[in-house]
Design a protein around this motif. Structure first.
Motif, PDB file in Angstrom:
ATOM      1  N   SER A   1       0.833  -1.206   0.000  1.00  0.00           N
ATOM      2  CA  SER A   1       0.000   0.000   0.000  1.00  0.00           C
ATOM      3  C   SER A   1       0.867   1.255   0.000  1.00  0.00           C
ATOM      4  O   SER A   1       2.044   1.223   0.374  1.00  0.00           O
TER       5      SER A   1
ATOM      6  N   VAL B   1      -1.169   0.524  -4.197  1.00  0.00           N
ATOM      7  CA  VAL B   1      -2.623   0.623  -4.087  1.00  0.00           C
ATOM      8  C   VAL B   1      -2.989   1.517  -2.905  1.00  0.00           C
ATOM      9  O   VAL B   1      -2.405   1.398  -1.821  1.00  0.00           O
TER      10      VAL B   1
ATOM     11  N   GLN C   1     -15.692 -10.799  -0.087  1.00  0.00           N
ATOM     12  CA  GLN C   1     -16.646  -9.711  -0.320  1.00  0.00           C
ATOM     13  C   GLN C   1     -15.974  -8.493  -0.949  1.00  0.00           C
ATOM     14  O   GLN C   1     -16.557  -7.837  -1.818  1.00  0.00           O
ATOM     15  N   LEU C   2     -14.742  -8.197  -0.502  1.00  0.00           N
ATOM     16  CA  LEU C   2     -14.063  -7.006  -0.995  1.00  0.00           C
ATOM     17  C   LEU C   2     -13.402  -7.206  -2.355  1.00  0.00           C
ATOM     18  O   LEU C   2     -13.419  -6.313  -3.205  1.00  0.00           O
ATOM     19  N   TYR C   3     -12.796  -8.397  -2.536  1.00  0.00           N
ATOM     20  CA  TYR C   3     -11.974  -8.617  -3.726  1.00  0.00           C
ATOM     21  C   TYR C   3     -12.432  -9.780  -4.598  1.00  0.00           C
ATOM     22  O   TYR C   3     -11.861 -10.003  -5.666  1.00  0.00           O
TER      23      TYR C   3
ATOM     24  N   ASP D   1     -11.937 -12.795  -3.762  1.00  0.00           N
ATOM     25  CA  ASP D   1     -10.860 -13.780  -3.660  1.00  0.00           C
ATOM     26  C   ASP D   1     -10.554 -14.024  -2.185  1.00  0.00           C
ATOM     27  O   ASP D   1      -9.873 -13.223  -1.532  1.00  0.00           O
TER      28      ASP D   1
ATOM     29  N   ARG E   1      -6.996 -13.833  -0.452  1.00  0.00           N
ATOM     30  CA  ARG E   1      -6.346 -12.580  -0.053  1.00  0.00           C
ATOM     31  C   ARG E   1      -6.596 -12.255   1.420  1.00  0.00           C
ATOM     32  O   ARG E   1      -6.305 -11.149   1.875  1.00  0.00           O
TER      33      ARG E   1
ATOM     34  N   LEU F   1      -6.718  -2.558   1.453  1.00  0.00           N
ATOM     35  CA  LEU F   1      -6.344  -2.110   0.109  1.00  0.00           C
ATOM     36  C   LEU F   1      -7.596  -1.809  -0.699  1.00  0.00           C
ATOM     37  O   LEU F   1      -8.605  -2.499  -0.582  1.00  0.00           O
ATOM     38  N   GLU F   2      -7.508  -0.770  -1.511  1.00  0.00           N
ATOM     39  CA  GLU F   2      -8.675  -0.369  -2.305  1.00  0.00           C
ATOM     40  C   GLU F   2      -9.114  -1.472  -3.271  1.00  0.00           C
ATOM     41  O   GLU F   2     -10.286  -1.670  -3.512  1.00  0.00           O
ATOM     42  N   SER F   3      -8.138  -2.177  -3.834  1.00  0.00           N
ATOM     43  CA  SER F   3      -8.484  -3.236  -4.798  1.00  0.00           C
ATOM     44  C   SER F   3      -7.424  -4.320  -4.789  1.00  0.00           C
ATOM     45  O   SER F   3      -6.394  -4.179  -4.155  1.00  0.00           O
TER      46      SER F   3
END
Length: 207
Positions: free
Chosen positions: A101, A156, A175-177, A179, A182, A205-207
């Motif tokens: 990040s 990121v 939910q966020l990525y 994956d 991660r 992290l944003e993405s």
């Protein structure tokens, strides 16, 4: 600068024990550190720098970079020598890390600059005999700062996540990525001590 060679060697030995994972490197460093205290003046300084290079090249993560810290010694000359060695180590280690990040990379850059200013102050007080070391160290600091600054620009961004309920990191990662694999990186960024029950508000992290 009459640094306590035993204290410096003990510090380097502790860092090696925590950071050097290659078995052959670990054995080699143990032998070199055992012999180093018998060296005098510039010979000891050169060997300490070489040992610190091996230690720094073993740093591969932000958490390992945090371990690479300069301790406080009661003796001023020993503290000064450790600051030079520690700065050298930070400059070698930081560009080798894949900073996840922007805040992590920026924090690393701040450490390098702060330690660098202190280390260059130490070397400058040694006078003309340390001119070559001053030039070398200042250039090393400059290069490390440039590399880490570029990493920070390309890293990121961090976002604030608020869930309202504690969830496992794997669920949140999905939910966020999209994956669940991660999850560990999510835990690392959030600095959560309990991956199965993440905080209801944390940074990610944003993405």
């Amino acid at each position: 600068m009459a640094a306590d060679r035993g204290a410096i060697a003990a510090w380097l030995s502790g860092l090696a024990g925590m950071l050097v994972t290659d078995a052959l490197d670990a054995v080699d460093l143990a032998n070199r550190l055992s012999d180093a205290t018998a060296l005098e003046g510039q010979a000891f300084a050169a060997e300490a720098l070489a040992i610190m290079r091996v230690i720094a090249e073993s740093v591969a993560s932000p958490s390992a970079f945090d371990i690479l810290a300069v301790p406080s010694f009661t003796d001023a000359d020993t503290s000064a020598a450790a600051m030079v060695l520690g700065t050298f180590g930070l400059c070698v280690a930081a560009p080798r890390i894949a900073w996840a990040s922007r805040p992590q990379a920026r924090a690393a850059r701040v450490r390098i600059v702060g330690h660098g200013e202190a280390a260059l102050g130490v070397v400058s007080r040694a006078g003309g005999a340390a001119v070559d070391l001053y030039r070398y160290l200042s250039r090393l600091i400059e290069i490390a700062v440039l590399i880490v600054s570029e990493q920070a620009a390309n890293a990121v961004p961090i976002v604030r996540v608020e869930t309202g309920v504690s969830l496992p990191s794997s669920v949140l990662a999905y939910q966020l990525y999209g994956d669940a694999a991660r999850a560990q990186s999510l835990v690392d960024i959030a600095r959560s001590a309990t991956p199965m029950i993440m905080p209801i508000a944390f940074e990610a992290l944003e993405s």
